[in-house]
Write a protein that holds these residues in place. Sequence first.
Motif, mmCIF file in Angstrom:
data_model
loop_
_atom_site.group_PDB
_atom_site.id
_atom_site.type_symbol
_atom_site.label_atom_id
_atom_site.label_comp_id
_atom_site.label_asym_id
_atom_site.label_seq_id
_atom_site.Cartn_x
_atom_site.Cartn_y
_atom_site.Cartn_z
ATOM 1 N N ALA A 98 0.841 -1.222 -0.196
ATOM 2 C CA ALA A 98 0.028 0.000 -0.184
ATOM 3 C C ALA A 98 0.714 1.278 -0.090
ATOM 4 N N GLY A 99 0.408 2.240 -0.661
ATOM 5 C CA GLY A 99 1.041 3.483 -0.457
ATOM 6 C C GLY A 99 2.358 3.687 -1.653
ATOM 7 N N ALA A 100 2.645 2.653 -2.522
ATOM 8 C CA ALA A 100 3.680 2.504 -3.274
ATOM 9 C C ALA A 100 3.557 3.681 -4.209
ATOM 10 N N ASP A 101 4.835 4.328 -4.649
ATOM 11 C CA ASP A 101 4.877 5.275 -5.652
ATOM 12 C C ASP A 101 5.798 4.416 -7.071
ATOM 13 N N THR A 102 6.126 5.169 -7.935
ATOM 14 C CA THR A 102 6.331 4.370 -8.946
ATOM 15 C C THR A 102 7.478 3.452 -8.934
ATOM 16 N N LEU A 103 8.450 4.108 -7.999
ATOM 17 C CA LEU A 103 9.608 3.285 -7.830
ATOM 18 C C LEU A 103 9.211 1.721 -7.032
ATOM 19 N N ALA A 104 8.328 1.770 -6.135
ATOM 20 C CA ALA A 104 7.936 0.617 -5.163
ATOM 21 C C ALA A 104 6.978 -0.097 -5.953
ATOM 22 N N SER A 157 9.004 3.786 -1.002
ATOM 23 C CA SER A 157 8.542 5.157 -1.772
ATOM 24 C C SER A 157 9.078 6.469 -1.408
ATOM 25 N N PRO A 158 10.072 6.870 -1.973
ATOM 26 C CA PRO A 158 10.648 8.308 -1.773
ATOM 27 C C PRO A 158 9.732 9.331 -2.282
ATOM 28 N N THR A 159 8.915 9.205 -3.026
ATOM 29 C CA THR A 159 8.127 10.120 -3.534
ATOM 30 C C THR A 159 6.675 10.264 -2.649
ATOM 31 N N LYS A 160 6.288 11.146 -2.356
ATOM 32 C CA LYS A 160 5.045 11.588 -1.484
ATOM 33 C C LYS A 160 3.900 12.517 -2.258
ATOM 34 N N VAL A 161 3.046 12.237 -2.429
ATOM 35 C CA VAL A 161 1.964 13.013 -2.945
ATOM 36 C C VAL A 161 1.492 14.110 -1.828
ATOM 37 N N LYS A 162 1.505 15.377 -2.235
ATOM 38 C CA LYS A 162 1.087 16.371 -1.069
ATOM 39 C C LYS A 162 -0.270 16.624 -1.241
ATOM 40 N N ALA A 163 -0.915 16.580 -2.515
ATOM 41 C CA ALA A 163 -2.251 16.979 -2.531
ATOM 42 C C ALA A 163 -2.957 16.660 -4.074
ATOM 43 N N VAL A 164 -4.267 16.398 -4.163
ATOM 44 C CA VAL A 164 -4.875 16.142 -5.388
ATOM 45 C C VAL A 164 -6.097 17.133 -5.450
#
Length: 301
Positions: A95-101, A260-267
Motif C-alpha cells: 500500500a502507498g507505493a510510488d512508481t519506484l516501489a 517510496s521516496p515520492t510523496k503526493v502532497k495534494a490532489v
Amino acid sequence: MALKIVVLAKQVPDTRNVGKDAMTAEGTVNRAALPAIFNPEDLNALEQALRLKEQHPGSTVGVLTMGPPRAGEIIRQGLYRGADTGWLLTDRLFAGADTLATSYALATAIKKIRDVDIVIGGRQAIDGDTAQVGPQVAQKLGLNQVTYAEEILSVKDGIATIRRHIDGGVETVEAPLPVVITVNGSAAPCRPQNAKLVMKYKRATCPMERPVPAADGSVADGSSVGTYDYLYEERPYLTLNQWSVADVDGDPNQCGLAGSPTKVKAVKNIVFQAKESKTLTASDADVEGMIKELLDEKIIG
C-alpha cells in the motif's frame, strides 16, 4: 512461435470525479472514495497482447495488477476479453507505493512468473501521469524496452517489430525478445467484453475477495460456504492467483510506503479560467502589436 505475454494493468480512480475526500491524511490517494476503472492506456496494451495471441497459436496472455482485493476486477475484465490468467499482488505492505516501489513489486512478480517473452502495459496511468513504471520495470529486469508504441507489427524469429509515435511523426523499430513495451492511448482501442467469457469467468475471484461466512456458515448472498467451496473445487480456473510480498520473495523495505521516496502532497480538480481576453483582427498592426507584447513580457523571444 508461441509467446508468453504479461500485461501490466492498473485499477485507477476515475480522475473525472475528484472530490474533497480524494486524499488521505497520509498524503496518498483515497481510492475507496473514488470510482475505480481500468486504466485506459492499459486497455490499449491489452488489445495489442490479444492480437499477438491470435497471430501466434499457443500463446498465452496474463494480466498482472497490484492493489487491494477489489483490484481483482481488472483481471476479470481481462479474462472477459480473452486473457488466459492473471495475478493480483495484494498485501498491506504494497500500500502507498510510488512508481519506484510499484515497479519493484511488478518486477519481482514477473521473475516469479518466469520465462516471459513480452511485458506490455500502458504508457502511463491517469492517476499519476508519470510514464515511469514501464521503463523502471524494464530496468529492474534488465530487459530491452520500447516506449510510445502504437502497434506491434510482428514478432518473428525472436524479434519484435513495433511502430511507435515520436515527436514529429512515427518510426518503426526492432527489439529482441524478451522486451518491455509501453503503449500509447492512440493505439487501437480494446475489444469489448465477450458474453460467453463473461458467463464463464463472472465468479472468478482471488481468495481475499470471497465473502466472509457468518457464524451459521451462510454468506451475504444467502449461499453457504460449502456451495462456494464446491464451485471453486470443481472449477479451479475461477480461483485467481493472489500473491503477497512474501509470495514473490520481495523485500518489505522496497515495497509500499517504506520503499517510496515520492510523496503526493495534494490532489485537486483545477479548472482554468481566462482572466482577460482580447479580440484581434488580421491586420498587420494588430499582429505586430501582439508580437511586441509577447516579446516585452518575455513570453517569446
